[in-house]
Design an enzyme around this catalytic site. Structure first.
Site, PDB file in Angstrom:
ATOM      1  N   TRP A 102       0.829  -1.215   0.000  1.00  0.00           N
ATOM      2  CA  TRP A 102       0.000   0.000   0.000  1.00  0.00           C
ATOM      3  C   TRP A 102       0.858   1.258   0.000  1.00  0.00           C
ATOM      4  O   TRP A 102       0.511   2.250  -0.647  1.00  0.00           O
ATOM      5  CB  TRP A 102      -1.002  -0.013   1.153  1.00  0.00           C
ATOM      6  CG  TRP A 102      -2.078  -1.031   0.904  1.00  0.00           C
ATOM      7  CD1 TRP A 102      -2.304  -2.184   1.607  1.00  0.00           C
ATOM      8  CD2 TRP A 102      -3.044  -1.024  -0.169  1.00  0.00           C
ATOM      9  NE1 TRP A 102      -3.337  -2.882   1.044  1.00  0.00           N
ATOM     10  CE2 TRP A 102      -3.813  -2.199  -0.037  1.00  0.00           C
ATOM     11  CE3 TRP A 102      -3.317  -0.156  -1.217  1.00  0.00           C
ATOM     12  CZ2 TRP A 102      -4.857  -2.522  -0.920  1.00  0.00           C
ATOM     13  CZ3 TRP A 102      -4.355  -0.466  -2.099  1.00  0.00           C
ATOM     14  CH2 TRP A 102      -5.104  -1.631  -1.940  1.00  0.00           C
ATOM     15  N   ASP A 172      -2.074   6.504   6.299  1.00  0.00           N
ATOM     16  CA  ASP A 172      -3.108   5.630   5.761  1.00  0.00           C
ATOM     17  C   ASP A 172      -3.432   4.614   6.847  1.00  0.00           C
ATOM     18  O   ASP A 172      -2.658   3.697   7.104  1.00  0.00           O
ATOM     19  CB  ASP A 172      -2.584   4.937   4.497  1.00  0.00           C
ATOM     20  CG  ASP A 172      -3.603   3.971   3.892  1.00  0.00           C
ATOM     21  OD1 ASP A 172      -4.677   3.754   4.504  1.00  0.00           O
ATOM     22  OD2 ASP A 172      -3.326   3.433   2.801  1.00  0.00           O
ATOM     23  N   LYS A 196     -12.674  -1.948   6.100  1.00  0.00           N
ATOM     24  CA  LYS A 196     -11.914  -2.873   6.924  1.00  0.00           C
ATOM     25  C   LYS A 196     -12.438  -2.857   8.363  1.00  0.00           C
ATOM     26  O   LYS A 196     -12.883  -3.864   8.870  1.00  0.00           O
ATOM     27  CB  LYS A 196     -10.430  -2.503   6.922  1.00  0.00           C
ATOM     28  CG  LYS A 196      -9.594  -2.997   5.731  1.00  0.00           C
ATOM     29  CD  LYS A 196      -9.967  -2.503   4.394  1.00  0.00           C
ATOM     30  CE  LYS A 196      -9.209  -3.048   3.231  1.00  0.00           C
ATOM     31  NZ  LYS A 196      -8.251  -2.138   2.611  1.00  0.00           N
TER      32      LYS A 196
HETATM   33  C1  LIG Z   1      -7.684  -1.571   1.441  1.00  0.00           C
HETATM   34  C2  LIG Z   1      -6.614  -0.579   1.552  1.00  0.00           C
HETATM   35  C3  LIG Z   1      -6.475   0.493   0.643  1.00  0.00           C
HETATM   36  C4  LIG Z   1      -7.355   0.642  -0.580  1.00  0.00           C
HETATM   37  O1  LIG Z   1      -8.649   0.942  -0.277  1.00  0.00           O
HETATM   38  P1  LIG Z   1      -9.683   1.228  -1.465  1.00  0.00           P
HETATM   39  O2  LIG Z   1     -10.919   1.575  -0.719  1.00  0.00           O
HETATM   40  O3  LIG Z   1      -9.810  -0.026  -2.269  1.00  0.00           O
HETATM   41  O4  LIG Z   1      -9.149   2.340  -2.259  1.00  0.00           O
HETATM   42  C5  LIG Z   1      -5.469   1.407   0.855  1.00  0.00           C
HETATM   43  N1  LIG Z   1      -4.637   1.303   1.900  1.00  0.00           N
HETATM   44  C6  LIG Z   1      -4.716   0.292   2.791  1.00  0.00           C
HETATM   45  C7  LIG Z   1      -3.758   0.235   3.939  1.00  0.00           C
HETATM   46  C8  LIG Z   1      -5.713  -0.679   2.646  1.00  0.00           C
HETATM   47  O5  LIG Z   1      -5.804  -1.689   3.527  1.00  0.00           O
END
Ligand SMILES: *Cc1c(COP(=O)(O)O)cnc(C)c1O
Length: 359
Positions: A102, A172, A196
């Site tokens: 990521w 993030d 998540k």
């Molecule tokens: C799932 C995830 C993303 C991407 O999320 P989207 O909603 O598909 O854009 C980005 N960063 C992390 C750490 C993730 O777990």
């Protein structure tokens, strides 16, 4: 009905009580005479839902008053481009820690907008660790330092807030927001997709310090301009109303569990039990250096790859689903977010022991 234990990395398990409440309220929300998905986002009922959503998130994370809380669309992936567009100001450089898949995506997208300085990378360990902070290259002329607090694919997690040496810290937190206590005031910007740890996909939370916004260029679309969305309570366009409502239910559920501090204790216990089971076995192993192991996503491999398929089939037969690892790393991955009950983790541990005994 037979609900399984769902270890998916995202979209992921929701608290059952939340699903039941949504079912109960599907036709009529409180005394509104209609379903939430039928409501005008400008009406008084939806305003109540929106206000409760923001105030519940603010109280769960103790968000200081000088931060805006936005509920946007486009996923965390859109933020990879929107963050530099919104908060570079007059700067041309930004620092990024590269700790997994990521981080790599965030870096790649930011490169369209600025010079990216990769302050540190754990690529040489195949993303099984986090480089020592003393080795990070932090450039004073950079607009911010970006890091991924939990690498969902590699199962690597920062156990404390990194020191950005004065740079606004951008994180993030898609896969670990609300799973552990954080001090929001140490951050310039926090972002996370909801699928998540906060419910269904379709909403992206952005928590951003006041002074960092209001500097986007004219080429930034207004719906992706933080200052514009802040001025309009994230309703510059029609928001994902039903998803806001569902995220709101998850936040109320979390408050009823005792909030972030209480769920963190549970998360510590759940993860410790699963890692212990992996470490004590001769069949399973986890490649991540112990201090950086994620509490949310636990990857593990079986000594013999030919056992992967039988493992997944037998797990499914035992009601344990979505354990296949990400295609880029292989093996298995158990995502054990807030909504995964301890009983699910214990069922997985029992199954793994039984599978090892018979193979
Ligand atoms: C799932 C995830 C993303 C991407 O999320 P989207 O909603 O598909 O854009 C980005 N960063 C992390 C750490 C993730 O777990």
């Amino acid at each position: 009905m037979s609900r399984v234990y769902n270890f998916s990395a995202g979209p992921s398990v929701s608290p059952e009580s939340v699903l039941l409440q949504a079912q109960q309220e599907l036709l009529e929300w409180r005394d509104s005479g209609m379903s939430v998905m039928e409501m005008s986002h400008r009406g008084k009922h939806f305003s109540t839902i929106a206000e409760e959503l923001e105030s519940d998130l603010r109280s769960l994370l103790a968000v200081p008053d000088n931060y805006k809380v936005l509920f946007l669309q486009g996923g965390a992936s859109a933020q990879f481009s929107l963050i530099p567009q919104n908060i570079l100001k007059d700067k041309t450089k930004a620092c990024y820690l590269n700790t997994g898949a990521w981080s790599e995506k965030a870096i790649k997208d930011a490169q369209s907008y600025c010079e990216v300085i990769v302050s540190a990378s754990s690529e040489d360990t195949r993303f099984t660790s986090i480089p020592e902070a003393s080795t990070w290259l932090l450039d004073e002329q950079s607009a911010y330092l970006h890091y991924t607090s939990n690498e969902t694919i590699h199962g690597v997690e920062f156990q404390s807030t990194p020191d950005s040496n004065g740079l606004p810290l951008v994180s993030d937190m898609s896969s670990n927001i609300l799973s552990r206590k954080i001090d929001v005031s140490q951050y310039g910007l926090i972002y996370a997709g909801t699928q998540k740890n906060m419910g269904p996909a379709g909403v992206t939370v952005v928590i951003v310090r006041d002074d960092l916004i209001g500097h986007a260029g004219k080429t930034t679309p207004p719906v992706f301009n933080y200052a514009e969305q802040a001025k309009n309570q994230s309703m510059l366009n029609t928001p994902a109303t039903y998803n806001w409502y569902l995220v709101g239910l998850v936040l109320k559920w979390l408050k009823a569990q005792g909030g972030v501090e209480a769920i963190e204790q549970l998360n510590i216990a759940k993860a410790a039990k699963l890692y212990q089971a992996i470490d004590q076995s001769t069949l399973y192993s986890n490649p991540v250096a112990v201090p950086f192991r994620s509490r949310m996503n636990v990857p593990f491999i079986l000594g013999d790859e030919s056992l992967d398929k039988p493992f997944l089939a037998a797990a499914a037969a035992n009601g344990l689903f979505e354990l296949k690892g990400h295609r880029s790393v292989g093996g298995m991955r158990a995502s054990i977010y807030n909504a995964m009950p301890e009983a699910g983790v214990l069922a997985l541990i029992d199954f793994m022991a039984e599978f090892e005994r018979t193979h």
